[in-house]
Design a protein around this motif. Structure first.
Motif, PDB file in Angstrom:
ATOM      1  N   THR A  30       0.697  -0.963   0.555  1.00  0.00           N
ATOM      2  CA  THR A  30      -0.042  -0.166  -0.329  1.00  0.00           C
ATOM      3  C   THR A  30       1.002   0.952  -0.216  1.00  0.00           C
ATOM      4  N   THR A  31       0.145   1.887  -0.653  1.00  0.00           N
ATOM      5  CA  THR A  31       0.570   4.025  -0.079  1.00  0.00           C
ATOM      6  C   THR A  31       0.487   4.149   1.203  1.00  0.00           C
ATOM      7  N   TYR A  32       1.989   5.639   0.980  1.00  0.00           N
ATOM      8  CA  TYR A  32       1.464   5.856   2.092  1.00  0.00           C
ATOM      9  C   TYR A  32       0.020   7.787   1.703  1.00  0.00           C
ATOM     10  N   ALA A  45      -0.043  13.154   3.316  1.00  0.00           N
ATOM     11  CA  ALA A  45       1.020  11.864   3.656  1.00  0.00           C
ATOM     12  C   ALA A  45       2.326  11.728   4.252  1.00  0.00           C
ATOM     13  N   ARG A  46       3.385  13.465   4.624  1.00  0.00           N
ATOM     14  CA  ARG A  46       4.708  12.912   5.143  1.00  0.00           C
ATOM     15  C   ARG A  46       4.255  12.118   6.295  1.00  0.00           C
ATOM     16  N   MET A  47       3.424  12.858   6.906  1.00  0.00           N
ATOM     17  CA  MET A  47       3.159  12.386   8.392  1.00  0.00           C
ATOM     18  C   MET A  47       3.024  10.870   8.317  1.00  0.00           C
ATOM     19  N   ILE A  68       5.050   1.607   0.420  1.00  0.00           N
ATOM     20  CA  ILE A  68       5.975   2.674   0.015  1.00  0.00           C
ATOM     21  C   ILE A  68       5.398   3.393  -0.709  1.00  0.00           C
ATOM     22  N   ASN A  69       5.863   4.506  -1.360  1.00  0.00           N
ATOM     23  CA  ASN A  69       5.416   5.695  -1.914  1.00  0.00           C
ATOM     24  C   ASN A  69       4.606   5.795  -3.036  1.00  0.00           C
ATOM     25  N   ARG A  70       4.648   6.174  -3.896  1.00  0.00           N
ATOM     26  CA  ARG A  70       3.104   6.323  -4.540  1.00  0.00           C
ATOM     27  C   ARG A  70       3.856   5.510  -5.709  1.00  0.00           C
ATOM     28  N   ASP A 100      14.853  -1.499  -6.211  1.00  0.00           N
ATOM     29  CA  ASP A 100      14.743  -0.235  -5.272  1.00  0.00           C
ATOM     30  C   ASP A 100      12.744   0.094  -5.749  1.00  0.00           C
ATOM     31  N   GLU A 101      12.334  -0.911  -6.959  1.00  0.00           N
ATOM     32  CA  GLU A 101      11.374  -0.644  -7.207  1.00  0.00           C
ATOM     33  C   GLU A 101      10.067  -1.734  -7.804  1.00  0.00           C
TER      34      GLU A 101
END
Length: 117
Positions: A30-32, A45-47, A68-70, A100-101
């Motif tokens: 999932t993503t942030y 999303a940073r939080m 992971i990130n979007r 890393d992806e």
DNA sequence: GTACTGACGGCTT
DNA sequence: TAAGCCGCCAGTA
């Protein structure tokens, strides 16, 4: 939904984030932003990422490697015990990681907003 | 007390 | 379609 304690608002924020991350099935990611959106996007999303940084301080285990990130990139791998720990944890669950992806990220994406409703 | 930075994301150009 | 800029909240210098 997790009840919040005004005196420990940020601590509960961590718990909420960790709670959602724990719900992510093995082999899925999932993503942030998805977590932030699920929690009402009241924090950026940073939080969420900031909360993940404190994941190792949580009492219960938090599969932070599934977040992971979007872009599907393992941006937080450097925060693990070893730089490769995150990738290896994902590959152990059947997730293909290249440079890393996360490969086939769109198919493996697990959105709490739609999955948990 | 002010400014910069950070496991990011969305909107605008 | 791709690249760049700004904003979110909290901690630290």
């Amino acid at each position: 939904m997790i009840p919040r304690n005004p005196t420990e608002a940020h601590r509960n924020f961590f718990q909420e984030v960790h709670e959602v991350v724990r719900l992510v099935p093995a082999g899925r990611v999932t993503t942030y932003g998805a977590i932030a959106h699920y929690l009402g996007a009241r924090h950026g999303a940073r939080m969420v990422g900031w909360a993940m940084m404190a994941a190792h301080t949580a009492d219960a285990y938090v599969p932070a490697h599934r977040v992971i990130n979007r872009n599907g990139q393992l941006t937080g791998r450097l925060h693990f015990a070893t730089p490769t720990a995150m990738q290896e944890a994902l590959e152990a669950e059947g997730v293909r990681v290249l440079d890393d992806e996360v490969q086939d990220f769109r198919r493996l994406f697990w959105d709490p907003t739609t999955e948990l409703e």
